[in-house]
Design a protein around this motif. Sequence first.
Motif, short mmCIF file in Angstrom:
data_model
loop_
_atom_site.label_atom_id
_atom_site.label_comp_id
_atom_site.label_asym_id
_atom_site.label_seq_id
_atom_site.Cartn_x
_atom_site.Cartn_y
_atom_site.Cartn_z
N THR A 149 0.85 -1.19 0.00
CA THR A 149 0.00 0.00 0.00
C THR A 149 0.88 1.24 0.00
N ASP A 150 0.60 2.17 -0.88
CA ASP A 150 1.37 3.40 -0.94
C ASP A 150 0.78 4.43 0.03
N LEU A 322 -4.77 -6.05 -6.48
CA LEU A 322 -4.94 -4.72 -5.88
C LEU A 322 -6.39 -4.37 -5.63
N LYS A 326 -6.54 -6.98 -2.03
CA LYS A 326 -6.26 -6.10 -0.89
C LYS A 326 -7.50 -5.83 -0.04
N GLY A 364 -1.44 0.62 -4.60
CA GLY A 364 -0.05 0.19 -4.45
C GLY A 364 0.79 0.84 -5.52
N SER A 368 5.24 -1.20 -4.84
CA SER A 368 4.85 -2.15 -5.89
C SER A 368 5.76 -2.01 -7.11
N SER A 394 -4.16 0.71 -9.14
CA SER A 394 -4.20 1.78 -8.14
C SER A 394 -5.28 2.80 -8.48
#
Length: 442
Positions: A149-150, A322, A326, A364, A368, A394
């Motif tokens: 996760t960003d 994603l 997630k 991500g 990633s 994302s």
Amino acid sequence: MTDPNGRGASLFARRSWGETSRISGILRKETVGGALLLLGAVLALIWSNSPWAEGYQSLRDLRVGPATLHLDLSLATWAADGLLAIFFFVAGLELKREFVAGDLRDPRRAAVPVAAAVGGVVVPALLFVLVAAGAGDGAARGWAIPTATDIAFALAVLAVVGRFLPSALRTFLLTLAVVDDLLAIVIIAVFYTSDLAVGPLVGALVPLAVFGLLVQRRVRSWWLLLPLAVVTWVLVHESGVHATVAGVLLAFTVPVVRSAAAGGPDAGPGLAEHFEHRIRPLSAGVAVPVFAFLSAGVTVGGLAGLVTALTDRVALGIVIGLIIGKPVGIMAATWLVSRFTRADLDEGLNWLDVLGLALLGGIGFTVSLLIGELAYGPGSERDDHVKVAVLTGSLLSALLATVILRARTRVYRRVHEAETIDRDQDGVPDIYEPRHGQASGN
């Protein structure tokens, strides 16, 4: 998460005012960083798909650094190995702060975001392996790409669409992302280290130990600490372990409170808060955006190129990991914790709120892209497909989260108004003061 009478406690209960204020400050800085990250990624995509795309590639491949130390690296590698070490140093400081002196020093509070982070790693990894099976030799090496996760990107989206989100949920997302980063760096160190040189790795312990000794003695002199940090980074880089690991190791040596004997936040802030205050702007405002600019550029080739990239089973596995893996992993783990602890959602919240946050967990980007390069090699055709997939997954995660969080705005606004009333004007909202039974965050 149960009270003395065995009844279920609140899930995502309000935190202490001190912790809420600290988290709010971090969110503001990361939001600015997220906007710069997005700008860097957009500029990279525009340049790499323009008639001047060769100039972008030449910039990425430009080699600088001393060859005698094996540090004549491309700018793209410097960004991935060097600048992201700063990012992981800040993440390490935040993680240690949370578990040593933050609200999450209570294992009952820590259980939810930690379990959610683990679920958000396991499920997308399994989905990726299932989808990418049969895509050819080495395809499975990218199993960790959709697990990250960003922080900056997710919080930037949250700032736009979840401005009135209750503070406990915002803290949950930040903590989940920080634990997620720790899991990512462990995965990188264990699974993406091909040629391990034990000598440099052992040698790195010497400057690391000296750095730790100095910070434990509250030494702040940059001319002493910075050279030790650089030498640690160089030796870890030489060992074959990804150099960003050095950032986390250095962060873990920094004291969080002034006195270890005090054992809590009442002892006062240690050097971790000082370093975080100084270095977070550098991480969010420079390190991560520059990495995004030097890593996100991929020549898509129009609609046909986009379709070609996304029909690669590896890319498809990343997108599914994603946008489905997630949120499913985060939601499932959170629900299981609530079932085992008999904890109910705090008043005014429902599982749609958790789903919105879980979808944000599917953004991500930074880590990633880094894992994609480690798995398939920078500049390879499959790495290009990874970039397209990460960007696509994302973006879809952000859009889905926006739909849900926007639909809940009216509820958030009511909670936000209750959390900001300060009738006695003492700087602390009434709901956090002892007479309201919330001073401790319980």
